[in-house]
Design a protein around this motif. Sequence first.
Motif, PDB file in Angstrom:
ATOM      1  N   TYR A  59      -2.251   6.559  81.831  1.00 42.68           N
ATOM      2  CA  TYR A  59      -0.889   6.233  82.245  1.00 42.68           C
ATOM      3  C   TYR A  59      -0.944   5.648  83.654  1.00 42.68           C
ATOM      4  N   GLY A  60       0.095   4.934  84.002  1.00 43.13           N
ATOM      5  CA  GLY A  60       0.166   4.316  85.329  1.00 43.13           C
ATOM      6  C   GLY A  60       0.944   3.018  85.220  1.00 43.13           C
ATOM      7  N   PRO A  61       1.303   2.416  86.364  1.00 44.14           N
ATOM      8  CA  PRO A  61       2.033   1.150  86.325  1.00 44.14           C
ATOM      9  C   PRO A  61       1.222   0.087  85.579  1.00 44.14           C
ATOM     10  N   VAL A  62       1.914  -0.776  84.829  1.00 41.86           N
ATOM     11  CA  VAL A  62       1.242  -1.781  83.989  1.00 41.86           C
ATOM     12  C   VAL A  62       0.187  -2.550  84.776  1.00 41.86           C
ATOM     13  N   LYS A  63       0.570  -2.995  85.973  1.00 41.77           N
ATOM     14  CA  LYS A  63      -0.334  -3.835  86.772  1.00 41.77           C
ATOM     15  C   LYS A  63      -1.633  -3.080  87.109  1.00 41.77           C
ATOM     16  N   ASP A  64      -1.497  -1.784  87.391  1.00 46.59           N
ATOM     17  CA  ASP A  64      -2.656  -1.002  87.825  1.00 46.59           C
ATOM     18  C   ASP A  64      -3.590  -0.598  86.686  1.00 46.59           C
ATOM     19  N   VAL A  65      -3.058  -0.519  85.466  1.00 45.68           N
ATOM     20  CA  VAL A  65      -3.952  -0.124  84.363  1.00 45.68           C
ATOM     21  C   VAL A  65      -4.535  -1.358  83.655  1.00 45.68           C
ATOM     22  N   LEU A  66      -4.272  -2.514  84.232  1.00 49.59           N
ATOM     23  CA  LEU A  66      -4.748  -3.753  83.610  1.00 49.59           C
ATOM     24  C   LEU A  66      -6.271  -3.772  83.350  1.00 49.59           C
ATOM     25  N   PRO A  67      -7.103  -3.337  84.328  1.00 47.20           N
ATOM     26  CA  PRO A  67      -8.550  -3.347  84.039  1.00 47.20           C
ATOM     27  C   PRO A  67      -8.893  -2.514  82.794  1.00 47.20           C
ATOM     28  N   TYR A  68      -8.206  -1.369  82.632  1.00 46.88           N
ATOM     29  CA  TYR A  68      -8.440  -0.523  81.454  1.00 46.88           C
ATOM     30  C   TYR A  68      -8.052  -1.286  80.183  1.00 46.88           C
ATOM     31  N   LEU A  69      -6.882  -1.940  80.246  1.00 48.39           N
ATOM     32  CA  LEU A  69      -6.402  -2.668  79.067  1.00 48.39           C
ATOM     33  C   LEU A  69      -7.335  -3.823  78.725  1.00 48.39           C
ATOM     34  N   MET A  70      -7.868  -4.459  79.751  1.00 46.80           N
ATOM     35  CA  MET A  70      -8.811  -5.572  79.518  1.00 46.80           C
ATOM     36  C   MET A  70     -10.071  -5.059  78.815  1.00 46.80           C
ATOM     37  N   ARG A  71     -10.522  -3.869  79.224  1.00 43.61           N
ATOM     38  CA  ARG A  71     -11.717  -3.302  78.571  1.00 43.61           C
ATOM     39  C   ARG A  71     -11.423  -3.005  77.102  1.00 43.61           C
ATOM     40  N   ARG A  72     -10.218  -2.483  76.842  1.00 43.51           N
ATOM     41  CA  ARG A  72      -9.867  -2.181  75.431  1.00 43.51           C
ATOM     42  C   ARG A  72      -9.811  -3.468  74.619  1.00 43.51           C
ATOM     43  N   ALA A  73      -9.216  -4.509  75.235  1.00 43.69           N
ATOM     44  CA  ALA A  73      -9.111  -5.788  74.531  1.00 43.69           C
ATOM     45  C   ALA A  73     -10.514  -6.308  74.223  1.00 43.69           C
ATOM     46  N   GLN A  74     -11.370  -6.279  75.242  1.00 42.25           N
ATOM     47  CA  GLN A  74     -12.761  -6.749  75.093  1.00 42.25           C
ATOM     48  C   GLN A  74     -13.487  -5.940  74.025  1.00 42.25           C
ATOM     49  N   GLU A  75     -13.349  -4.619  74.134  1.00 40.09           N
ATOM     50  CA  GLU A  75     -14.063  -3.725  73.210  1.00 40.09           C
ATOM     51  C   GLU A  75     -13.663  -3.992  71.761  1.00 40.09           C
ATOM     52  N   ASN A  76     -12.363  -4.256  71.562  1.00 38.64           N
ATOM     53  CA  ASN A  76     -11.907  -4.463  70.193  1.00 38.64           C
ATOM     54  C   ASN A  76     -12.228  -5.863  69.687  1.00 38.64           C
ATOM     55  N   THR A  77     -12.832  -6.658  70.540  1.00 38.20           N
ATOM     56  CA  THR A  77     -13.320  -7.958  70.085  1.00 38.20           C
ATOM     57  C   THR A  77     -14.814  -7.865  69.874  1.00 38.20           C
ATOM     58  N   SER A  78     -15.502  -7.173  70.841  1.00 38.45           N
ATOM     59  CA  SER A  78     -16.961  -7.219  70.815  1.00 38.45           C
ATOM     60  C   SER A  78     -17.600  -6.149  69.937  1.00 38.45           C
ATOM     61  N   VAL A  79     -16.896  -5.044  69.690  1.00 36.10           N
ATOM     62  CA  VAL A  79     -17.517  -4.010  68.853  1.00 36.10           C
ATOM     63  C   VAL A  79     -17.419  -4.446  67.389  1.00 36.10           C
ATOM     64  N   ALA A  80     -18.560  -4.806  66.847  1.00 34.37           N
ATOM     65  CA  ALA A  80     -18.562  -5.332  65.482  1.00 34.37           C
ATOM     66  C   ALA A  80     -17.954  -4.326  64.525  1.00 34.37           C
ATOM     67  N   GLY A  81     -17.019  -4.776  63.723  1.00 31.61           N
ATOM     68  CA  GLY A  81     -16.486  -3.915  62.677  1.00 31.61           C
ATOM     69  C   GLY A  81     -15.312  -3.049  63.093  1.00 31.61           C
ATOM     70  N   GLN A  82     -15.202  -2.704  64.388  1.00 33.29           N
ATOM     71  CA  GLN A  82     -14.149  -1.764  64.785  1.00 33.29           C
ATOM     72  C   GLN A  82     -12.746  -2.331  64.522  1.00 33.29           C
ATOM     73  N   THR A  83     -12.551  -3.600  64.927  1.00 32.27           N
ATOM     74  CA  THR A  83     -11.231  -4.203  64.740  1.00 32.27           C
ATOM     75  C   THR A  83     -10.911  -4.312  63.261  1.00 32.27           C
ATOM     76  N   GLY A  84     -11.927  -4.711  62.492  1.00 30.62           N
ATOM     77  CA  GLY A  84     -11.729  -4.837  61.047  1.00 30.62           C
ATOM     78  C   GLY A  84     -11.337  -3.505  60.428  1.00 30.62           C
ATOM     79  N   ARG A  85     -11.986  -2.447  60.904  1.00 27.67           N
ATOM     80  CA  ARG A  85     -11.700  -1.103  60.392  1.00 27.67           C
ATOM     81  C   ARG A  85     -10.258  -0.702  60.737  1.00 27.67           C
TER      82      ARG A  85
END
Length: 434
Positions: free
Chosen positions: A394-420
């Motif tokens: 939790y936290g202001p949108v602007k401040d949690v952006l690095p976390y959100l970017m990692r989630r976005a990246q992870e759900n692109t780069s982790v093979a199969g996870q997004t598909g699942r």
Amino acid sequence: MFLIVEFKNYLCPLIFLSGKGGFFTLCFSPVFQIHNLVDGIKIIKIMLPEFDNTEIAFRYRSNKELKRAQFLFSSLGSPTLTSVGMKMTKLAISWNLPVQGIIKSTLFDQFCGGETMEEAGKTAAIIGKYGVSTILDYGVEGKETEGDFDRAVPEFVKAIKFAASGKNIPFISIKITGFAYFALLEKIHSGATLNENDKAAWKRVYDRIDHICSTAAANNIMVLVDAEESWIQKPVDDLTNAMMAIYNKNRIVVFNTFQLYCHDRLVYLKKSYEEARIKNYQLGAKLVRGAYMEKERARAAEKGYPSPIQPDKQSTDRDYDEAVQFCLERLDCVAVFIGSHNENSCLKAAKFMLPNNIPSDTSRVWFSQLYGMSDNISFNLASGGYHVAKYLPYGPVKDVLPYLMRRAQENTSVAGQTGRELSLIAKEIKRRGI
Ligand SMILES: Cc1cc2nc3c(=O)[nH]c(=O)nc-3n(C[C@H](O)[C@H](O)[C@H](O)COP(=O)(O)OP(=O)(O)OC[C@H]3O[C@@H](n4cnc5c(N)ncnc54)[C@H](O)[C@@H]3O)c2cc1C
């Protein structure tokens, strides 16, 4: 679900209520609850952890939220779209363009609990209804001054007190980089000699973490210390071990994190266990595979040292499952926190517990996934009586952006996870007929 009786070590099915397969499946299934014991006869209820039960997985999500998740994961599935989107978002934020509303209604609402602790508390209450606990994760990152570090301490103390005032928030998580200069951690890790300023700064870091851990101990809340880059890990380990030696004497308050994608971490886990035995405290072991693989490999290649990362995924999986088993075999002195979205690892852990007389609801074993991901694992395990907790940033949108970017990246780069994720969401949307 099956009901069976165990009579002199032979298992006989009594009622076949539902589930896949027949006796074969039964024999290889984890048994979740021992219900009764009458003259040597145990009546046992077996519930197969069906990770594809989407009704249980998504029952806390409204139709609208499910549709949003479907849209989001479909978009993340495209690496080009994600990469362009991430760059544009960073630019837009730095130019103060009004994009926070869009981020809030997409990535933020999927992966974060709210902008304030109180909002996160409401999300915690929703998932708590289904037996899933919360780890409060103050997601603000990138703070870099002594003032920022000092100001972070009361924020975490507030989080601990807030967690203690509710019912289903047994943990908070912290990152040591939220309380210390990265360069200082790097210097200590490298073994370089510290000057007087460094020593004073390190003492302040120690005091900040000690204040958080002592407050957590006093309020009966557990603290998970996240693992970050391998080149700052030694001071993080040393500090966390020092906290465990103080606060884990009679129960577990502090957990260290072991990244099993590093080839030396299984050995280090065993060493940590030995140290805990010798110094007479309990080991809190949070086990993860590790989130910085590309960065670790790139740095090692650039600086010309051997990569700390395992040669392949198989080796990471092997060490991860061995680490889980190592901990499960030593629950008298260890509490294990299985932080993984890997269905196989979670299932293996659950299957190991029954024959080894570890009740599903033991407080020494926790399963955990990130909020907004792998709900099929979290909610199905919780419905089988296991302790499950979601990381809830939790936290202001602007401040949690690095976390959100990692989630976005992870759900692109982790093979199969997004598909699942997508196929489970699609299945539930179809089941609901929406
Ligand atoms: C509750 C929770 C807490 C977490 N806390 C932390 C933390 O404190 N620190 C941290 O670093 N991460 C943390 N993570 C992230 C975690 O480390 C993983 O990146 C993420 O969970 C994916 O791994 P997995 O076990 O879920 O499953 P999987 O999808 O099966 O595994 C993917 C992971 O396997 C490893 N891997 C993939 N390919 C290879 C390869 N070719 N060679 C070697 N290894 C490979 C990588 O670690 C990759 O992330 C946390 C995750 C969860 C769920």
